[in-house]
Design an enzyme around this catalytic site. Structure first.
Site, short mmCIF file in Angstrom:
data_model
loop_
_atom_site.label_atom_id
_atom_site.label_comp_id
_atom_site.label_asym_id
_atom_site.label_seq_id
_atom_site.Cartn_x
_atom_site.Cartn_y
_atom_site.Cartn_z
N GLY A 136 4.97 5.31 16.28
CA GLY A 136 5.68 6.50 15.81
C GLY A 136 6.77 6.92 16.78
O GLY A 136 6.49 7.08 17.97
N ASN B 15 -4.18 10.23 13.06
CA ASN B 15 -3.45 9.10 12.50
C ASN B 15 -4.07 8.78 11.15
O ASN B 15 -5.27 8.54 11.06
CB ASN B 15 -3.56 7.89 13.44
CG ASN B 15 -2.97 6.61 12.85
OD1 ASN B 15 -3.38 5.52 13.21
ND2 ASN B 15 -2.01 6.73 11.96
N GLY B 16 -3.25 8.79 10.12
CA GLY B 16 -3.76 8.50 8.78
C GLY B 16 -3.18 9.49 7.79
O GLY B 16 -2.17 10.14 8.07
N THR C 77 8.46 -8.61 14.97
CA THR C 77 7.07 -8.78 14.52
C THR C 77 6.77 -10.20 14.04
O THR C 77 5.67 -10.70 14.26
CB THR C 77 6.75 -7.78 13.40
OG1 THR C 77 7.29 -6.52 13.79
CG2 THR C 77 5.26 -7.64 13.19
N ASP D 125 9.97 -13.43 7.95
CA ASP D 125 9.72 -12.03 8.30
C ASP D 125 8.25 -11.73 8.06
O ASP D 125 7.56 -12.47 7.35
CB ASP D 125 10.62 -11.09 7.49
CG ASP D 125 10.91 -9.80 8.25
OD1 ASP D 125 10.25 -9.54 9.27
OD2 ASP D 125 11.80 -9.05 7.82
N ASP D 126 7.77 -10.62 8.65
CA ASP D 126 6.35 -10.29 8.46
C ASP D 126 6.10 -9.77 7.05
O ASP D 126 5.03 -9.97 6.49
CB ASP D 126 5.91 -9.26 9.49
CG ASP D 126 6.75 -8.01 9.46
OD1 ASP D 126 7.75 -7.94 10.19
OD2 ASP D 126 6.44 -7.10 8.67
P1 AMP Z 1 12.81 -4.06 4.07
O1 AMP Z 1 12.31 -5.16 3.22
O2 AMP Z 1 14.28 -3.92 4.10
O3 AMP Z 1 12.17 -2.76 3.66
O4 AMP Z 1 12.38 -4.34 5.55
C1 AMP Z 1 11.19 -4.99 5.83
C2 AMP Z 1 11.03 -4.96 7.30
O5 AMP Z 1 10.62 -3.67 7.73
C3 AMP Z 1 9.99 -5.92 7.76
O6 AMP Z 1 10.65 -6.81 8.57
C4 AMP Z 1 9.03 -5.17 8.58
O7 AMP Z 1 9.12 -5.67 9.90
C5 AMP Z 1 9.49 -3.76 8.57
N1 AMP Z 1 8.48 -2.85 8.03
C6 AMP Z 1 7.50 -3.10 7.19
N2 AMP Z 1 6.80 -1.98 6.91
C7 AMP Z 1 7.36 -1.01 7.61
C8 AMP Z 1 7.09 0.37 7.78
N3 AMP Z 1 6.10 0.99 7.13
N4 AMP Z 1 7.87 1.08 8.61
C9 AMP Z 1 8.89 0.49 9.25
N5 AMP Z 1 9.20 -0.81 9.14
C10 AMP Z 1 8.45 -1.55 8.33
#
Ligand code: AMP
Length: 506
Positions: free
Chosen positions: A28, A102-103, A304, A366-367
């Protein structure tokens, strides 16, 4: 999501809490706060901003006196971004209780009404954490005599479990007594505790992630189990008890995908190893579905996805390269309000190393893909950098549903994968091919670290909410409240969040 920490020590906790919150900063970046206790006096500082911006003078730190305290870093929740809602929150009765949460509670409105009508407690913000604090305080007040005993604390947590729904990993400080950490009966958000030997005895710490313990020289004792409470008194006694009638562990799988630091261990699962396995499984899927692939190079989207991306490349036997360089002095793009700002900041944040792209078939990893804005922009950047083909892999399945347990996910309509099939997604994202992790593979990648966990909350992927209290009504309320359009309307109308929410709920 947010980060929480609490320490009972034999020496001043101000620096330790500052350090702990700094380690948890990834959870955060919107607001930060610390409250400490010295004898019967409390000292609080909280404000909007990063930890280092909130506590920027020696004086700020010096004022936080005492050997016990708790702290919080806040993630920006749905449009509510005021310092009044920064945590820790405080209520003076009984004893003086402060809380960091948190939550997200899923029955906030009903609880708020009960608190007012039955418990005669007023809630002055739109924060579900204020509701949680008051429920805990009320339960404790009903039980405790003039002196608090551990059973009172556990009974109060049990009472809270009976009333609250949703996700809550918390640490509370009871003035004159100590700190108590507790976790909802599904253990949705993580929270751990540990200890450190000092000359005068054991110091104890509760924190969202084990990495905070590591960095401060504490040894991990355990996760707080779902439904459990851990009460640490000022004289260094630790009491642990299960307070929920039917705890059923179902932790949030997205912690492993994105939220947690890779060097944390959650519920005995190494986040780092879970991410490695995500990379392996993704590679296996590519080898299975696309055996004659023509990928020349695997490039992660920092940060990530690096762990999964590197492992994926090894498994595929393809070169891994850092093709995007990240400016680390810029905030996460996701948290900037409004689509236009989000788009612009992707380019400020990432810049391609052209030579890694020129004439190559690149697999970007990407993650997760949430709104899709980052991915669209990055795919475009890869093409402009000279890539021949641009493939895109996501270490998580398509994010199709909003999160109701404390992650500020967009509403359904803003999620690129919501209601879209694979072909449409490939077209919209602008990639030559998109490869998503299968949900079962993701579950297996995480579960392998702790096979005792039978279930994970995968609601953002499958729409199954573990608390079973989320129906279409709740989701449409959320849609109203969270969408960019709604946030913008609130901003331009200068309307308070409470007013809008009241209007929405009637
Ligand atoms: P987007 O698809 O443009 O929304 O971006 C996805 C990216 O945002 C991914 O690479 C994640 O690393 C990151 N991401 C995923 N979930 C979150 C979240 N809740 N808050 C901030 N970043 C996030």
């Amino acid at each position: 999501m947010c980060g929480i920490a609490g320490i009972v020590s034999h020496s001043p906790v101000n620096q330790d809490l500052f350090d702990a919150l700094t380690v948890l900063q990834h959870r955060g970046q919107d607001a930060a706060g610390i409250i400490t206790m010295d004898g019967s006096r409390l000292f609080l500082r909280k404000a909007m901003g990063l930890v280092r911006d909130v506590f920027y003078t020696d004086e700020h730190m010096a004022r936080l006196r005492g050997n016990c305290g708790i702290g919080h870093v806040r993630y920006p929740t749905a449009g509510v971004s005021t310092s009044a809602e920064a945590q820790p929150l405080y209520t003076n009765t009984p004893f003086g209780i402060s809380l960091a949460h948190n939550g997200n509670l899923t029955n906030t409105e009903a609880l708020k009404a009960d608190l007012y009508a039955e418990d005669r407690r007023h809630i002055n913000t739109d924060s579900d954490s204020e509701v949680l604090l008051n429920i805990f305080a009320h339960e404790l007040g009903e039980l405790a005599g003039t002196r608090l005993v551990p059973t009172d604390v556990f009974e109060a947590v049990a009472g809270l479990h009976r009333r609250a729904r949703g996700a809550y990993a918390c640490v509370a400080m009871i003035t004159g007594y100590g700190i108590v950490g507790f976790r909802d009966p599904n253990g949705i958000r993580p929270v751990v505790y540990g200890r450190r030997k000092s000359e005068a005895g054991w110091d104890y710490m509760i924190a969202s992630e084990s990495v905070a313990l590591d960095v401060l020289g504490f040894d991990l004792v355990s996760d707080i189990k779902p439904g459990e409470a851990v009460y640490i008194t000022l004289d260094g006694q630790i009491h642990v008890r299960q307070c929920a009638a039917n705890p059923e562990h179902a932790p949030c799988i997205f912690e492993h995908v994105y939220l947690a630091r890779p060097d944390s261990v959650i519920d005995d699962i190494y986040v780092y190893k879970a991410r490695l396995r995500m990379g392996e499984k993704l590679a296996d899927k590519i080898l299975r579905d696309w055996p004659d692939h023509d990928i020349d190079v695997v490039i992660p989207i920092p940060d990530t996805s690096r762990v999964a991306g590197a492992e994926l490349a090894v498994r595929l036997g393809v070169t891994y390269r850092e093709g995007f360089i990240k400016n680390r002095y810029i905030g996460r793009t996701f948290i900037m309000p409004g689509q236009a700002q989000r788009k612009k900041s992707v380019r400020q944040k990432l810049n391609p190393v052209d030579i890694e792209f020129k004439g190559k078939n690149v697999l970007l990893v990407d993650d997760s893909i949430v709104r899709g804005t980052t991915s669209q922009e990055i795919i475009q950047m890869a093409r402009e950098a000279g890539a021949r083909k641009v493939y895109f892999a996501s270490a998580a399945p398509p994010v199709r549903f909003p999160n109701v347990y404390g992650i500020d996910m967009p509403t359904s309509t803003e999620l690129i994968a919501h209601g879209r099939d694979h072909g449409e997604l490939e077209r919209l994202l602008g990639a030559d091919r998109v490869i998503y992790q299968d949900l079962q593979d993701l579950i297996d990648a995480v579960q392998e670290g702790n096979p005792d966990i039978a279930r994970f909350d995968c609601s953002v992927f499958d729409g199954q909410y573990v608390t079973q209290d989320i129906g279409p009504d709740y989701l449409s309320q959320l849609e109203l409240f969270r969408s960019d359009a709604a946030k913008e309307a609130r901003r331009s109308a200068g309307q308070s969040v409470i007013e809008l929410h009241n209007a929405a709920t009637g």
